[in-house]
Design an enzyme around this catalytic site. Structure first.
Site, PDB file in Angstrom:
ATOM      1  N   ASP A  12       0.834  -1.208   0.000  1.00  0.00           N
ATOM      2  CA  ASP A  12       0.000   0.000   0.000  1.00  0.00           C
ATOM      3  C   ASP A  12       0.871   1.262   0.000  1.00  0.00           C
ATOM      4  O   ASP A  12       2.003   1.237   0.485  1.00  0.00           O
ATOM      5  CB  ASP A  12      -0.917  -0.032   1.235  1.00  0.00           C
ATOM      6  CG  ASP A  12      -2.094   0.908   1.094  1.00  0.00           C
ATOM      7  OD1 ASP A  12      -2.364   1.380  -0.035  1.00  0.00           O
ATOM      8  OD2 ASP A  12      -2.755   1.183   2.110  1.00  0.00           O
ATOM      9  N   HIS A  29       2.514   3.333  -9.009  1.00  0.00           N
ATOM     10  CA  HIS A  29       2.367   1.902  -9.305  1.00  0.00           C
ATOM     11  C   HIS A  29       3.578   1.392 -10.091  1.00  0.00           C
ATOM     12  O   HIS A  29       4.045   0.286  -9.867  1.00  0.00           O
ATOM     13  CB  HIS A  29       1.079   1.649 -10.106  1.00  0.00           C
ATOM     14  CG  HIS A  29      -0.176   1.970  -9.335  1.00  0.00           C
ATOM     15  ND1 HIS A  29      -0.357   1.613  -8.019  1.00  0.00           N
ATOM     16  CD2 HIS A  29      -1.325   2.602  -9.705  1.00  0.00           C
ATOM     17  CE1 HIS A  29      -1.551   2.026  -7.603  1.00  0.00           C
ATOM     18  NE2 HIS A  29      -2.153   2.629  -8.613  1.00  0.00           N
ATOM     19  N   THR A  58     -10.696  -7.260  -5.277  1.00  0.00           N
ATOM     20  CA  THR A  58     -12.016  -7.253  -5.915  1.00  0.00           C
ATOM     21  C   THR A  58     -12.697  -5.887  -5.742  1.00  0.00           C
ATOM     22  O   THR A  58     -13.624  -5.568  -6.468  1.00  0.00           O
ATOM     23  CB  THR A  58     -12.917  -8.359  -5.304  1.00  0.00           C
ATOM     24  OG1 THR A  58     -12.818  -8.297  -3.876  1.00  0.00           O
ATOM     25  CG2 THR A  58     -12.516  -9.740  -5.773  1.00  0.00           C
ATOM     26  N   TRP A  61     -11.809  -2.347  -8.483  1.00  0.00           N
ATOM     27  CA  TRP A  61     -12.534  -1.949  -9.709  1.00  0.00           C
ATOM     28  C   TRP A  61     -13.220  -0.613  -9.527  1.00  0.00           C
ATOM     29  O   TRP A  61     -13.584   0.045 -10.510  1.00  0.00           O
ATOM     30  CB  TRP A  61     -13.579  -3.012 -10.078  1.00  0.00           C
ATOM     31  CG  TRP A  61     -13.010  -4.348 -10.424  1.00  0.00           C
ATOM     32  CD1 TRP A  61     -13.023  -5.465  -9.633  1.00  0.00           C
ATOM     33  CD2 TRP A  61     -12.346  -4.735 -11.631  1.00  0.00           C
ATOM     34  NE1 TRP A  61     -12.395  -6.509 -10.281  1.00  0.00           N
ATOM     35  CE2 TRP A  61     -11.980  -6.083 -11.514  1.00  0.00           C
ATOM     36  CE3 TRP A  61     -12.021  -4.044 -12.817  1.00  0.00           C
ATOM     37  CZ2 TRP A  61     -11.306  -6.781 -12.515  1.00  0.00           C
ATOM     38  CZ3 TRP A  61     -11.352  -4.738 -13.813  1.00  0.00           C
ATOM     39  CH2 TRP A  61     -10.997  -6.088 -13.657  1.00  0.00           C
ATOM     40  N   LEU A 123      11.535 -19.628  -5.032  1.00  0.00           N
ATOM     41  CA  LEU A 123      10.406 -18.882  -4.456  1.00  0.00           C
ATOM     42  C   LEU A 123       9.173 -18.903  -5.365  1.00  0.00           C
ATOM     43  O   LEU A 123       9.306 -18.765  -6.584  1.00  0.00           O
ATOM     44  CB  LEU A 123      10.839 -17.421  -4.245  1.00  0.00           C
ATOM     45  CG  LEU A 123       9.751 -16.488  -3.732  1.00  0.00           C
ATOM     46  CD1 LEU A 123       9.979 -16.178  -2.264  1.00  0.00           C
ATOM     47  CD2 LEU A 123       9.690 -15.190  -4.522  1.00  0.00           C
TER      48      LEU A 123
END
Ligand code: FPP
Length: 236
Positions: A12, A29, A58, A61, A123
């Site tokens: 975040d 981002h 979810t 959006w 990993l």
């Protein structure tokens, strides 16, 4: 020493980082993608077996169409730049979430990466993408109900229920790190986090790095995990 097989991260703070640096949210981002690449390689070098990252929920959006479109393009940016390095480092890519609503071009890129890395044994980089914890539990309950009606299952207990979750092949989550200081789970791995250790830090995801991860792991190593039992060192 606490084992650290499965690390989960809520990445975040990309938007706040962008704002602080007077950049568009998408730049946050993009920087987040680069940080994810370096943390993946570092976590692999530490011998962590699985890294699950919350890349798109979810609920995401609800963001602007431009931002959603940009996040949907991130897998292409990430894998185009880093698939070679992931292969060199033996990293295996996985995804959890509802794949049906993910645009087909994004899904194609992700499926390519899953296919390319499927025999790697290092990993597991597990993307929670169009993932919601409640959605996962409902999905699991429906799948169980179907198997029950068809006579494939007759009993439902905690262990058998886990087999219906997206994470069925993954180890228990040992540690959740949330960057960006918000004290909530945001619908992430609701079933799996029951006994995980939680660390929330002020560092925004684009500023996260291997030193910060080291500090989180040092904090995790101080925790006494008793999984609901009584801690043997307690005298009262
Ligand atoms: C939360 O920050 C971050 C996201 C919703 C997207 C996270 C995605 C990545 C870091 C890259 C994932 C990589 C791939 C390859 C899919 P925010 O925008 O909520 O930040 P804010 O709370 O500061 O606004």
């Amino acid at each position: 020493m606490n084992t650290l097989n499965h690390l989960a991260i809520i990445m975040d703070g990309n938007g706040r980082w962008a704002k602080t640096n007077k950049l568009p949210r998408t730049a946050g981002h993009y920087k987040g993608v680069e940080v994810l690449r370096s943390i993946t390689i570092y976590a692999n070098s530490l011998g962590i077996r699985c890294l699950t990252v919350y890349a798109f929920s979810t609920e995401n959006w609800k963001r602007s169409e431009d931002e959603v479109n940009y996040i949907m393009s991130l897998p292409k940016i990430f894998f185009a730049s880093y698939i070679k390095e992931l292969m060199e480092n033996n990293v295996k890519v996985m995804i959890i979430g509802d794949r049906d609503k993910i645009p087909s071009e994004t899904m194609r890129v992700i499926n390519d990466a899953i296919e390319t890395t499927k025999n790697n044994t290092g990993l597991i980089l597990n993307f929670a993408f169009n993932y919601g914890g409640r959605d996962e539990i409902v999905h699991a309950a429906k799948a169980f109900a179907k198997d029950y009606v068809e006579g494939i299952r007759t009993e439902l207990d905690e262990d058998s229920f886990k087999e219906y979750l997206y994470t069925k092949d993954l180890p228990e989550v040992d540690l959740l790190i949330r960057t960006g200081s918000e004290m909530r789970l945001s619908n992430f791995l609701l079933y799996q986090l029951a006994y995980s250790e939680l660390i929330v830090i002020d560092t925004l995801w684009p500023d996260f790095n291997s030193n910060v991860l080291d500090q989180c792991i040092a904090e995790y190593q101080k925790r006494k995990r008793n999984f609901g039992g009584r801690n043997e060192t307690e005298s009262h």
